[in-house]
Enzyme design. Structure first.
Site, short mmCIF file in Angstrom:
data_model
loop_
_atom_site.label_atom_id
_atom_site.label_comp_id
_atom_site.label_asym_id
_atom_site.label_seq_id
_atom_site.Cartn_x
_atom_site.Cartn_y
_atom_site.Cartn_z
N CYS A 95 -68.10 56.03 16.82
CA CYS A 95 -68.98 55.60 15.72
C CYS A 95 -70.13 56.56 15.47
O CYS A 95 -70.67 56.61 14.37
CB CYS A 95 -69.56 54.22 16.02
SG CYS A 95 -68.40 53.09 16.76
N HIS A 347 -68.28 50.20 7.66
CA HIS A 347 -68.57 51.13 8.76
C HIS A 347 -67.35 52.02 9.00
O HIS A 347 -66.57 51.79 9.91
CB HIS A 347 -68.94 50.31 10.01
CG HIS A 347 -69.13 51.10 11.26
ND1 HIS A 347 -69.56 52.42 11.27
CD2 HIS A 347 -68.93 50.75 12.57
CE1 HIS A 347 -69.63 52.84 12.54
NE2 HIS A 347 -69.25 51.85 13.33
N CYS A 378 -74.65 51.77 18.11
CA CYS A 378 -73.86 51.63 19.34
C CYS A 378 -72.59 52.46 19.15
O CYS A 378 -72.19 52.78 18.03
CB CYS A 378 -73.52 50.17 19.62
SG CYS A 378 -72.51 49.37 18.36
#
Length: 401
Positions: A95, A347, A378
């Protein structure tokens, strides 16, 4: 040893984010074409940048295969028409891919090796689901290095709920609702559109143009959120409504040394002050931004009370709540995610870091009373990433008011 060079964020753009899958607007669009579009848009917006002066191109992707593989930074720069003399490479930190691309390019500039660099990320989760084709080492389970569900991000979010019973499903749903409302208000006020690069799309009904994010649901209600099923656990607390979805999209930004920005007459949207990455137990990966932020604050010589704006990636509502709770910040604090976040916008893993930066940079302009802002997220497998930025528009008189 020379002093560290000033590192500045000149400009950032992204494609509109689409829903992953065959119903999504980018189903027939290549992943590399998404990031190429972002780079072309970035260069067109900054005509004062001589393309042959760009020292490197770092592009992140989590699942580096097919049209999302082949050393993306290099292939994307060639496809975007940058001179063949400009090198490039690919990055993977799940991510936090684009965030890592930015901090690596920023470090190279700070060290004095680079003057100008492009950093960004792309994720086509429709074509390349997270972990697709990966072969995790059997030792992870046989030696109990991680629990069996540590690679399932939804399961790790459920574990945060387990660990902190005060983080109820209702609290997560309320946070998710606010995210949808804030995104709708930000679109209404024209605060998101300036950084979007339109992308041509193709479907059975013909050609189209993507100009807005596909995922927001402005008609979301608390009652509706309460009825959603909990796919990661029966009677769980994580739903499709209080978590980010599966998305396709790309982002790119231009980083420079302060001296080069002045030489070329480039605008400066933010100055990088410090950054940090940290590891936590993979089973509760959502707690990662807490130690990474503490580390970044220490490096900058600041405390959490110095941060006037927060852009936190909403992988899961409970994950953001755990961060806010740790630092004593209210769920509804207006400094947090002013334009909403990933629960509404989506996302697309490796591209999200630059979206956070774009939104923070835009907020800095309208908040001269704020000196420092934070982008944090995160990261899968138990990590967190944080970058602290300074506002070039900061005005002491505004701060006193």
């Amino acid at each position: 040893m020379a002093e560290r060079a000033e590192v500045v964020f000149v400009d950032g753009v992204r494609t509109p984010f689409g829903r992953a899958g065959d119903k999504g607007m980018y189903w027939n669009t290549r992943a590399d074409d998404l990031v190429v579009k972002a780079i072309i848009g970035l260069m067109e917006r900054n005509p004062g940048v001589p393309p042959d002066r760009i020292d490197d191109v770092a592009i992140a992707a989590t699942t580096q295969t097919g049209d999302q593989g082949l050393t993306l930074g290099r292939t994307a720069s060639l496809l975007a028409g940058l001179p063949k003399s400009v090198p490039g490479f690919a990055i993977d930190r799940m991510c936090a891919g684009a965030m890592t691309a930015v901090t690596m390019m920023g470090s190279s500039i700070g060290f004095g090796a680079y003057d100008l660099a492009i950093a960004g990320g792309v994720e086509h989760m429709g074509r390349h689901p997270m972990g697709f084709g990966a072969d995790p080492n059997p030792r992870f389970l046989s030696e109990r290095l991680v629990s069996e569900d540590a690679l399932n991000m939804g399961a790790t979010a459920e574990r945060i709920h387990d660990r902190f019973p005060e983080y109820t499903k209702e609290r997560s749903d309320r946070f998710a609702l606010r995210s949808q409302q804030k995104v709708a208000a930000a679109y209404e006020a024209g605060n998101i559109q300036p950084d979007l690069i339109p992308v041509a799309t193709r479907s059975e009904s013909g050609w189209g143009l993507a100009t807005r994010d596909e995922a927001p649901r402005p008609d979301t209600t608390l009652e509706g959120l309460a009825t959603l099923r909990t796919p990661f656990r029966s009677h769980g607390r994580v739903t499709a409504g209080n978590a980010s979805g599966l998305n396709d999209g790309a982002s790119a930004c231009l980083m420079a040394s302060g001296a080069t920005a002045r030489e070329l007459g480039l605008g400066v949207k933010m100055t990088m002050m410090s950054f940090a990455f940290a590891g936590v137990e993979p089973e509760v990966m959502g707690l990662g931004p807490v130690p990474s932020t503490e580390k970044a604050l220490r490096k900058a010589g600041l405390s959490i009370t110095d941060i006037g704006l927060f852009e936190l990636n909403e992988a899961f509502a409970v994950q953001v709540i755990s961060f806010l709770d740790h630092f004593g910040i209210d769920d509804e604090d207006p400094r947090v995610n002013e334009y909403g976040g990933a629960i509404a916008l989506g996302h697309p893993l490796a591209s999200s870091g630059v979206r956070l930066m774009n939104q923070l940079a835009h907020q800095f302009e309208s908040h001269p009373e704020v000196r420092y802002g934070l982008t944090a997220m995160c990261v899968g497998l138990g990590q967190g990433g944080s970058v602290i930025w300074e506002n070039p528009h900061f005005n002491k008189k505004a701060a006193k008011r």
